[in-house]
Design an enzyme around this catalytic site. Structure first.
Site, PDB file in Angstrom:
ATOM      1  N   SER A   1      30.288  35.404  25.829  1.00  0.00           N
ATOM      2  CA  SER A   1      29.792  34.345  26.709  1.00  0.00           C
ATOM      3  C   SER A   1      30.719  33.754  27.496  1.00  0.00           C
ATOM      4  O   SER A   1      32.037  34.497  27.604  1.00  0.00           O
ATOM      5  CB  SER A   1      28.947  33.392  26.047  1.00  0.00           C
ATOM      6  OG  SER A   1      28.302  32.619  26.860  1.00  0.00           O
TER       7      SER A   1
ATOM      8  N   LYS B   1      25.550  34.270  32.634  1.00  0.00           N
ATOM      9  CA  LYS B   1      26.226  33.857  31.204  1.00  0.00           C
ATOM     10  C   LYS B   1      25.235  33.007  30.531  1.00  0.00           C
ATOM     11  O   LYS B   1      25.148  33.110  29.158  1.00  0.00           O
ATOM     12  CB  LYS B   1      27.251  33.438  31.178  1.00  0.00           C
ATOM     13  CG  LYS B   1      28.469  34.437  31.729  1.00  0.00           C
ATOM     14  CD  LYS B   1      28.590  35.331  30.411  1.00  0.00           C
ATOM     15  CE  LYS B   1      29.887  36.383  30.555  1.00  0.00           C
ATOM     16  NZ  LYS B   1      30.173  37.417  29.647  1.00  0.00           N
TER      17      LYS B   1
HETATM   18  C1  HXC Z   1      32.527  37.939  47.263  1.00  0.00           C
HETATM   19  C2  HXC Z   1      32.213  40.052  46.503  1.00  0.00           C
HETATM   20  C3  HXC Z   1      33.475  39.828  45.789  1.00  0.00           C
HETATM   21  C4  HXC Z   1      34.196  38.837  46.063  1.00  0.00           C
HETATM   22  C5  HXC Z   1      32.579  41.922  45.370  1.00  0.00           C
HETATM   23  N1  HXC Z   1      31.896  40.976  46.122  1.00  0.00           N
HETATM   24  N2  HXC Z   1      33.706  41.203  45.264  1.00  0.00           N
HETATM   25  N3  HXC Z   1      31.622  38.973  47.030  1.00  0.00           N
HETATM   26  N4  HXC Z   1      33.697  37.744  46.914  1.00  0.00           N
HETATM   27  N5  HXC Z   1      35.513  38.767  45.605  1.00  0.00           N
HETATM   28  C6  HXC Z   1      30.560  41.705  46.723  1.00  0.00           C
HETATM   29  C7  HXC Z   1      30.541  42.977  47.281  1.00  0.00           C
HETATM   30  O1  HXC Z   1      31.005  42.543  48.812  1.00  0.00           O
HETATM   31  C8  HXC Z   1      28.968  43.343  47.302  1.00  0.00           C
HETATM   32  O2  HXC Z   1      28.144  42.544  48.158  1.00  0.00           O
HETATM   33  C9  HXC Z   1      28.785  43.031  45.690  1.00  0.00           C
HETATM   34  O3  HXC Z   1      29.588  42.044  45.242  1.00  0.00           O
HETATM   35  C10 HXC Z   1      28.993  44.456  44.959  1.00  0.00           C
HETATM   36  O4  HXC Z   1      30.288  44.891  44.988  1.00  0.00           O
HETATM   37  P1  HXC Z   1      30.864  46.164  44.522  1.00  0.00           P
HETATM   38  O5  HXC Z   1      32.369  46.178  44.919  1.00  0.00           O
HETATM   39  O6  HXC Z   1      30.135  47.224  45.292  1.00  0.00           O
HETATM   40  O7  HXC Z   1      30.259  46.298  43.080  1.00  0.00           O
HETATM   41  P2  HXC Z   1      30.846  46.978  41.790  1.00  0.00           P
HETATM   42  O8  HXC Z   1      31.716  48.168  42.239  1.00  0.00           O
HETATM   43  O9  HXC Z   1      29.865  47.263  40.843  1.00  0.00           O
HETATM   44  O10 HXC Z   1      31.896  45.799  41.270  1.00  0.00           O
HETATM   45  C11 HXC Z   1      31.432  45.079  40.353  1.00  0.00           C
HETATM   46  C12 HXC Z   1      32.317  43.714  40.712  1.00  0.00           C
HETATM   47  C13 HXC Z   1      33.764  44.051  40.492  1.00  0.00           C
HETATM   48  C14 HXC Z   1      31.844  42.558  39.722  1.00  0.00           C
HETATM   49  C15 HXC Z   1      32.306  43.173  42.168  1.00  0.00           C
HETATM   50  O11 HXC Z   1      34.517  42.936  40.790  1.00  0.00           O
HETATM   51  C16 HXC Z   1      34.177  44.699  39.103  1.00  0.00           C
HETATM   52  O12 HXC Z   1      33.846  45.621  38.755  1.00  0.00           O
HETATM   53  N6  HXC Z   1      34.568  43.916  38.179  1.00  0.00           N
HETATM   54  C17 HXC Z   1      34.554  44.334  36.779  1.00  0.00           C
HETATM   55  C18 HXC Z   1      35.843  43.668  36.143  1.00  0.00           C
HETATM   56  C19 HXC Z   1      35.810  42.129  36.003  1.00  0.00           C
HETATM   57  O13 HXC Z   1      35.295  41.749  37.014  1.00  0.00           O
HETATM   58  N7  HXC Z   1      36.521  41.430  35.303  1.00  0.00           N
HETATM   59  C20 HXC Z   1      36.618  40.203  35.163  1.00  0.00           C
HETATM   60  C21 HXC Z   1      35.611  39.813  34.138  1.00  0.00           C
HETATM   61  S1  HXC Z   1      36.196  38.134  33.897  1.00  0.00           S
HETATM   62  P3  HXC Z   1      27.713  43.032  49.541  1.00  0.00           P
HETATM   63  O14 HXC Z   1      26.746  42.177  49.862  1.00  0.00           O
HETATM   64  O15 HXC Z   1      28.837  43.321  50.244  1.00  0.00           O
HETATM   65  O16 HXC Z   1      27.205  44.455  49.306  1.00  0.00           O
HETATM   66  C22 HXC Z   1      34.947  37.309  33.231  1.00  0.00           C
HETATM   67  C23 HXC Z   1      35.413  36.212  32.277  1.00  0.00           C
HETATM   68  C24 HXC Z   1      34.335  35.227  32.009  1.00  0.00           C
HETATM   69  O17 HXC Z   1      33.768  37.763  33.219  1.00  0.00           O
HETATM   70  C25 HXC Z   1      34.022  34.151  33.258  1.00  0.00           C
HETATM   71  C26 HXC Z   1      32.741  33.954  33.246  1.00  0.00           C
HETATM   72  C27 HXC Z   1      31.631  34.678  33.423  1.00  0.00           C
END
Ligand code: HXC
Length: 274
Positions: free
Chosen positions: A148, A166
């Site tokens: 979480s 979460k």
């Molecule tokens: C605004 C954003 C953005 C940003 C992506 N989007 N990054 N919007 N600011 N920085 C938007 C995109 O424009 C798109 O919307 C939509 O989100 C989906 O983005 P995609 O890149 O197509 O999605 P995807 O490839 O599935 O990637 C998912 C993701 C990416 C969450 C966006 O960052 C990822 O893969 N993250 C995984 C790793 C990660 O985040 N780790 C950290 C976890 S930290 P539109 O409208 O343009 O289509 C964590 C700690 C706990 O969880 C914290 C509390 C929860």
């Protein structure tokens, strides 16, 4: 710290732990702790290269390891992963729902797809993995652990997506604990604080914000991924046999000071490119 001295190897040697998002960060730290106590470890993630590297690290610790390329948002992929893990390592005894996505974005600038994406990964992903592993967990009288976040119970600026997701994960854990206790399955959650060297800290803070954040942490340091792993192993162990539906906060006391310093840092820095 060597966790293996605290848990007898015979307790974990037959166990098969499945950690979603286990290819990096906190989740890899959790995987390493299970490896250290002798468990078989399965991990899934979307990035094959990261998975291969994590698999090698876990094997170097002596763990029988299986890695599956799978996205937690896809229920069928989760079901296939669970079936594949059973064949490779045996029935899943412990599931850690760790896969998560996050970035900083003000609510008024966030697209509906961005919000949905994080809810899909964090909340739907945790349900999908739990539901897909259920039949195996029922047979092993296993455990589920949800990873979480403090955003679940306190609002953080530019974290509306993660907070909503979460908070859902916390309620998912409690509902599953309520319904699955009769099958011998325990379900708990762990709330990590900021953990050194993780993607989460990289995405949510810059160096100046990190220093501000440190001031609000009573223990005056970031956590280590292995410290979340220690909580996970404890909750899986016989020592936690009567614990279900619990939320264990492991954040150096950060929640006690609220989110004001984080919010100030985020609002000063403006929207991060994440
Ligand atoms: C605004 C954003 C953005 C940003 C992506 N989007 N990054 N919007 N600011 N920085 C938007 C995109 O424009 C798109 O919307 C939509 O989100 C989906 O983005 P995609 O890149 O197509 O999605 P995807 O490839 O599935 O990637 C998912 C993701 C990416 C969450 C966006 O960052 C990822 O893969 N993250 C995984 C790793 C990660 O985040 N780790 C950290 C976890 S930290 P539109 O409208 O343009 O289509 C964590 C700690 C706990 O969880 C914290 C509390 C929860």
């Amino acid at each position: 710290m060597n966790i293996s001295q605290y848990f007898p190897k015979e307790e974990f040697v037959q166990r098969c732990v499945f950690i979603t998002g286990g290819n990096s960060g906190i989740n890899l730290g959790i995987a390493k702790c299970y490896a250290a106590v002798g468990a078989k470890v399965a991990i899934c993630g979307r990035d094959e290269d990261k998975l291969d590297r994590a698999k090698s690290e876990l094997e170097a610790l002596g763990a029988k390891t299986h890695a599956v390329v799978a996205d937690v948002r896809d229920f069928d992929a989760m079901q296939d992963a669970c079936d594949e893990i059973q064949i490779a390592l045996g029935k899943i005894s412990d599931l850690v729902c760790g896969a998560a996505g996050n970035f900083l974005c003000p609510a008024n600038e966030m697209s509906a797809n961005a919000f949905r994406t994080v809810v899909d990964i964090d909340l739907m992903g945790s349900f999908n993995a739990s539901r897909a592993a259920f039949e195996q967990l029922k047979e092993t009288k296993g455990n589920v652990l949800m990873v979480s976040a403090g955003q679940a119970y306190m609002p953080y600026s530019h974290q509306v997506h993660a907070g909503a997701a979460k908070a859902g994960v916390e309620m998912l854990a409690k509902n599953l604990a309520l319904e699955w206790g009769k099958f011998g399955i325990r379900v708990n959650s762990v709330v990590p604080g900021p953990i050194e060297g993780t993607e989460g800290v990289k995405r949510l803070t810059n160096e100046k914000q990190k220093q501000m954040l440190l001031q609000s942490i009573p223990l005056k340091r970031l956590g280590q991924a292995e410290e979340i792993g220690q909580v996970a192993v404890f909750l899986s162990s016989k020592m936690a046999a009567y614990i279900t539906g619990a939320q264990v906060i492991c954040d150096g006391g950060m929640n006690l000071a609220g989110s004001a310093l984080f919010n100030m840092g985020v609002n000063q820095a403006g929207k991060s490119s994440g």
